[in-house]
Write a protein that holds these residues in place. Structure first.
Motif, PDB file in Angstrom:
ATOM      1  N   ASN A  94       0.827  -1.200   0.000  1.00 40.57           N
ATOM      2  CA  ASN A  94       0.000   0.000   0.000  1.00 40.57           C
ATOM      3  C   ASN A  94       0.862   1.251   0.000  1.00 40.57           C
ATOM      4  OD1 ASN A  94      -3.216   0.159   0.551  1.00 40.57           O
ATOM      5  ND2 ASN A  94      -2.435  -1.863   1.166  1.00 40.57           N
ATOM      6  N   LEU A  95       1.948   1.219   0.755  1.00 36.66           N
ATOM      7  CA  LEU A  95       2.822   2.386   0.835  1.00 36.66           C
ATOM      8  C   LEU A  95       3.569   2.631  -0.469  1.00 36.66           C
ATOM      9  CD1 LEU A  95       4.360   1.974   4.417  1.00 36.66           C
ATOM     10  CD2 LEU A  95       2.525   3.524   3.721  1.00 36.66           C
ATOM     11  N   VAL A  96       4.204   1.600  -0.992  1.00 38.96           N
ATOM     12  CA  VAL A  96       5.041   1.802  -2.180  1.00 38.96           C
ATOM     13  C   VAL A  96       4.193   2.019  -3.428  1.00 38.96           C
ATOM     14  CG1 VAL A  96       6.956   0.513  -1.190  1.00 38.96           C
ATOM     15  CG2 VAL A  96       5.283  -0.685  -2.617  1.00 38.96           C
ATOM     16  N   ALA A  97       2.925   1.595  -3.393  1.00 40.09           N
ATOM     17  CA  ALA A  97       2.059   1.772  -4.563  1.00 40.09           C
ATOM     18  C   ALA A  97       1.822   3.240  -4.884  1.00 40.09           C
ATOM     19  CB  ALA A  97       0.725   1.062  -4.339  1.00 40.09           C
ATOM     20  N   THR A  98       1.866   4.098  -3.876  1.00 40.91           N
ATOM     21  CA  THR A  98       1.582   5.522  -4.090  1.00 40.91           C
ATOM     22  C   THR A  98       2.836   6.382  -4.068  1.00 40.91           C
ATOM     23  OG1 THR A  98       1.258   5.954  -1.716  1.00 40.91           O
ATOM     24  CG2 THR A  98      -0.668   5.229  -2.982  1.00 40.91           C
ATOM     25  N   ALA A  99       3.996   5.775  -3.911  1.00 43.42           N
ATOM     26  CA  ALA A  99       5.231   6.547  -3.735  1.00 43.42           C
ATOM     27  C   ALA A  99       5.515   7.421  -4.953  1.00 43.42           C
ATOM     28  CB  ALA A  99       6.400   5.600  -3.484  1.00 43.42           C
ATOM     29  N   ALA A 100       5.755   8.693  -4.691  1.00 41.21           N
ATOM     30  CA  ALA A 100       6.088   9.653  -5.745  1.00 41.21           C
ATOM     31  C   ALA A 100       6.760  10.854  -5.099  1.00 41.21           C
ATOM     32  CB  ALA A 100       4.835  10.086  -6.506  1.00 41.21           C
ATOM     33  N   TRP A 130       6.861  14.257  -6.779  1.00 38.46           N
ATOM     34  CA  TRP A 130       6.644  15.213  -7.861  1.00 38.46           C
ATOM     35  C   TRP A 130       7.328  16.552  -7.581  1.00 38.46           C
ATOM     36  CZ3 TRP A 130       4.976  12.382 -11.595  1.00 38.46           C
ATOM     37  CH2 TRP A 130       4.092  11.333 -11.369  1.00 38.46           C
ATOM     38  N   GLY A 131       7.457  16.908  -6.318  1.00 34.78           N
ATOM     39  CA  GLY A 131       8.071  18.189  -5.982  1.00 34.78           C
ATOM     40  C   GLY A 131       9.566  18.120  -5.758  1.00 34.78           C
ATOM     41  N   ASN A 132      10.165  16.941  -6.018  1.00 30.48           N
ATOM     42  CA  ASN A 132      11.615  16.759  -5.850  1.00 30.48           C
ATOM     43  C   ASN A 132      12.081  17.157  -4.453  1.00 30.48           C
ATOM     44  OD1 ASN A 132      12.129  15.826  -8.547  1.00 30.48           O
ATOM     45  ND2 ASN A 132      11.901  17.943  -9.258  1.00 30.48           N
ATOM     46  N   GLN A 133      11.393  16.618  -3.431  1.00 25.60           N
ATOM     47  CA  GLN A 133      11.790  16.880  -2.058  1.00 25.60           C
ATOM     48  C   GLN A 133      13.194  16.330  -1.808  1.00 25.60           C
ATOM     49  OE1 GLN A 133       9.932  18.572  -0.019  1.00 25.60           O
ATOM     50  NE2 GLN A 133       7.810  18.396  -0.703  1.00 25.60           N
ATOM     51  N   LYS A 134      13.987  17.084  -1.055  1.00 28.66           N
ATOM     52  CA  LYS A 134      15.363  16.667  -0.795  1.00 28.66           C
ATOM     53  C   LYS A 134      15.425  15.444   0.116  1.00 28.66           C
ATOM     54  CE  LYS A 134      17.414  21.245  -1.482  1.00 28.66           C
ATOM     55  NZ  LYS A 134      18.210  22.344  -0.867  1.00 28.66           N
ATOM     56  N   THR A 135      14.492  15.363   1.066  1.00 29.14           N
ATOM     57  CA  THR A 135      14.436  14.193   1.956  1.00 29.14           C
ATOM     58  C   THR A 135      13.036  13.594   1.850  1.00 29.14           C
ATOM     59  OG1 THR A 135      13.868  15.655   3.818  1.00 29.14           O
ATOM     60  CG2 THR A 135      16.188  15.052   3.540  1.00 29.14           C
ATOM     61  N   PRO A 136      12.782  12.862   0.775  1.00 29.30           N
ATOM     62  CA  PRO A 136      11.429  12.345   0.545  1.00 29.30           C
ATOM     63  C   PRO A 136      11.039  11.279   1.565  1.00 29.30           C
ATOM     64  CG  PRO A 136      12.967  11.390  -1.015  1.00 29.30           C
ATOM     65  CD  PRO A 136      13.718  12.449  -0.281  1.00 29.30           C
ATOM     66  N   TRP A 137       9.730  11.128   1.705  1.00 34.25           N
ATOM     67  CA  TRP A 137       9.221  10.080   2.573  1.00 34.25           C
ATOM     68  C   TRP A 137       9.490   8.725   1.953  1.00 34.25           C
ATOM     69  CZ3 TRP A 137       7.387  10.304   7.439  1.00 34.25           C
ATOM     70  CH2 TRP A 137       7.093  11.572   7.945  1.00 34.25           C
ATOM     71  N   THR A 138       9.902   7.795   2.815  1.00 31.88           N
ATOM     72  CA  THR A 138      10.126   6.407   2.423  1.00 31.88           C
ATOM     73  C   THR A 138       9.325   5.515   3.369  1.00 31.88           C
ATOM     74  OG1 THR A 138      12.009   6.147   3.914  1.00 31.88           O
ATOM     75  CG2 THR A 138      12.476   6.958   1.671  1.00 31.88           C
ATOM     76  N   ASP A 141      10.492   3.298   5.297  1.00 25.17           N
ATOM     77  CA  ASP A 141      11.183   3.243   6.592  1.00 25.17           C
ATOM     78  C   ASP A 141      10.832   4.459   7.456  1.00 25.17           C
ATOM     79  OD1 ASP A 141      12.391   0.828   6.097  1.00 25.17           O
ATOM     80  OD2 ASP A 141      14.242   1.707   5.312  1.00 25.17           O
ATOM     81  N   ARG A 142      10.718   5.624   6.853  1.00 27.38           N
ATOM     82  CA  ARG A 142      10.314   6.809   7.621  1.00 27.38           C
ATOM     83  C   ARG A 142       8.887   6.673   8.138  1.00 27.38           C
ATOM     84  NH1 ARG A 142      11.016  12.488   5.016  1.00 27.38           N
ATOM     85  NH2 ARG A 142      10.414  13.061   7.145  1.00 27.38           N
ATOM     86  N   ILE A 143       8.023   6.072   7.348  1.00 28.03           N
ATOM     87  CA  ILE A 143       6.645   5.831   7.797  1.00 28.03           C
ATOM     88  C   ILE A 143       6.645   4.879   8.988  1.00 28.03           C
ATOM     89  CG2 ILE A 143       4.387   4.931   7.172  1.00 28.03           C
ATOM     90  CD1 ILE A 143       5.143   7.574   5.789  1.00 28.03           C
ATOM     91  N   TYR A 144       7.474   3.852   8.928  1.00 31.77           N
ATOM     92  CA  TYR A 144       7.540   2.899  10.044  1.00 31.77           C
ATOM     93  C   TYR A 144       8.126   3.551  11.289  1.00 31.77           C
ATOM     94  CZ  TYR A 144       6.639  -0.609   6.434  1.00 31.77           C
ATOM     95  OH  TYR A 144       6.081  -1.342   5.410  1.00 31.77           O
ATOM     96  N   ALA A 170      -0.552   8.605   2.146  1.00 30.67           N
ATOM     97  CA  ALA A 170      -0.605   9.995   1.673  1.00 30.67           C
ATOM     98  C   ALA A 170       0.767  10.655   1.764  1.00 30.67           C
ATOM     99  CB  ALA A 170      -1.630  10.778   2.480  1.00 30.67           C
ATOM    100  N   LEU A 171       1.492  10.392   2.846  1.00 29.67           N
ATOM    101  CA  LEU A 171       2.823  10.990   3.002  1.00 29.67           C
ATOM    102  C   LEU A 171       3.795  10.480   1.944  1.00 29.67           C
ATOM    103  CD1 LEU A 171       3.214  10.900   6.888  1.00 29.67           C
ATOM    104  CD2 LEU A 171       2.855  12.927   5.455  1.00 29.67           C
ATOM    105  N   MET A 172       3.594   9.261   1.461  1.00 32.01           N
ATOM    106  CA  MET A 172       4.490   8.696   0.454  1.00 32.01           C
ATOM    107  C   MET A 172       4.400   9.436  -0.881  1.00 32.01           C
ATOM    108  SD  MET A 172       6.420   6.186   1.601  1.00 32.01           S
ATOM    109  CE  MET A 172       6.814   5.071   0.245  1.00 32.01           C
ATOM    110  N   THR A 173       3.378  10.267  -1.049  1.00 32.04           N
ATOM    111  CA  THR A 173       3.311  11.120  -2.240  1.00 32.04           C
ATOM    112  C   THR A 173       4.110  12.403  -2.046  1.00 32.04           C
ATOM    113  OG1 THR A 173       1.298  12.330  -1.575  1.00 32.04           O
ATOM    114  CG2 THR A 173       1.003  10.217  -2.711  1.00 32.04           C
ATOM    115  N   ASN A 174       4.693  12.575  -0.861  1.00 39.61           N
ATOM    116  CA  ASN A 174       5.514  13.742  -0.515  1.00 39.61           C
ATOM    117  C   ASN A 174       4.771  15.058  -0.750  1.00 39.61           C
ATOM    118  OD1 ASN A 174       8.405  12.835   0.265  1.00 39.61           O
ATOM    119  ND2 ASN A 174       7.836  11.515  -1.470  1.00 39.61           N
TER     120      ASN A 174
END
Length: 233
Positions: free
Chosen positions: A96-102, A104-112, A114-117, A147-151
């Motif tokens: 579920n988490l990796v399915a939405t990973a993106a 788009w805003g080129n965040q320097k420290t994107p959500w992963t 592991d960060r969600i966990y 939702a956070l995985m979309t950064n």
């Protein structure tokens, strides 16, 4: 960051929003409060492009997003935790988490993942469980994480803690405080006034499809008549 002005939205011939107006500034937590059926979810769906409004405007980071499709709104940097969670039941929590990973805003420290966990340690232990086997609280954590995985730059939560046990509710509020501390802008709908007042900077009370009051937490808690009239507390 987000300015909704004069929004009017219809379901067929039935009007749901009658000039909805609200604001979320960068780095703040704003809330939408009100009884059921007053237009809070319709407002969120209008912002996200799930429902198209007929009048008014929605400005996000200086550009109008009214009329955009929901995927285009998401790509602009708005993440939604929908009412009812709506996770993918036949995928594992991790899928579920990796399915939405993106990013788009080129965040320097994107959500992963592991960060969600790290944010939700209880979810890490259930990473291999199918979505439909998770408890309601675990599903809500997963919905926030997804939702956070979309950064996003703006996170919207519709009924953030509805139907959750007190311990899980506390964990959700703690996570929102942590996200606020990181500078994430948040718009949250919930019925727990004291928790909203504790973490919120700006509050909007909705009645019959329009905002009838806006103020800060101190002003909200000081006006018992206001809360009784519009929130039933």
């Amino acid at each position: 960051m987000l300015t909704v002005s004069g929004l009017k939205t219809f379901y067929g011939n039935s009007q749901a929003l009658f000039g909805m107006t609200l604001e979320v500034r960068a780095g703040e937590v704003a809330t939408l409060m009100g009884r059921n059926g007053m237009g809070k979810t319709t407002t969120v769906h209008s912002i996200m492009g799930i429902i198209q409004s007929q009048e008014g405007d929605i400005q996000y980071e200086g550009q109008s997003i009214r009329g955009l499709s929901s995927y285009a709104v998401a790509r602009r940097g708005i993440g939604l935790v929908p009412e009812g969670r709506q996770i993918f039941p036949n995928l594992t929590a991790h899928e579920n988490l990796v399915a939405t990973a993106a990013n788009w805003g080129n965040q320097k420290t994107p959500w992963t993942a592991d960060r969600i966990y790290d944010l939700f340690p209880g979810l890490a232990a259930r990473r291999s469980s199918m979505g439909n086997l998770l408890s309601g609280g675990e599903q809500q954590m997963l919905a926030v994480g997804r939702a956070l995985m979309t950064n996003p730059n703006l996170l919207i939560l519709d009924e953030a803690t509805e139907g959750l046990a007190p311990l899980i509710r506390n964990e959700i509020w703690k996570s929102l405080e942590a996200l606020k501390g990181e500078g994430l802008s948040i718009l949250v709908i919930d019925k727990n006034v004291k928790d909203l007042a504790r973490i919120g900077d700006r509050h909007h009370i909705v009645e019959k499809g329009r905002v009838v009051w806006t103020g800060n937490s101190q002003e909200l808690l000081a006006d018992e008549e206001l809360m009784h009239r519009y929130l039933g507390v």
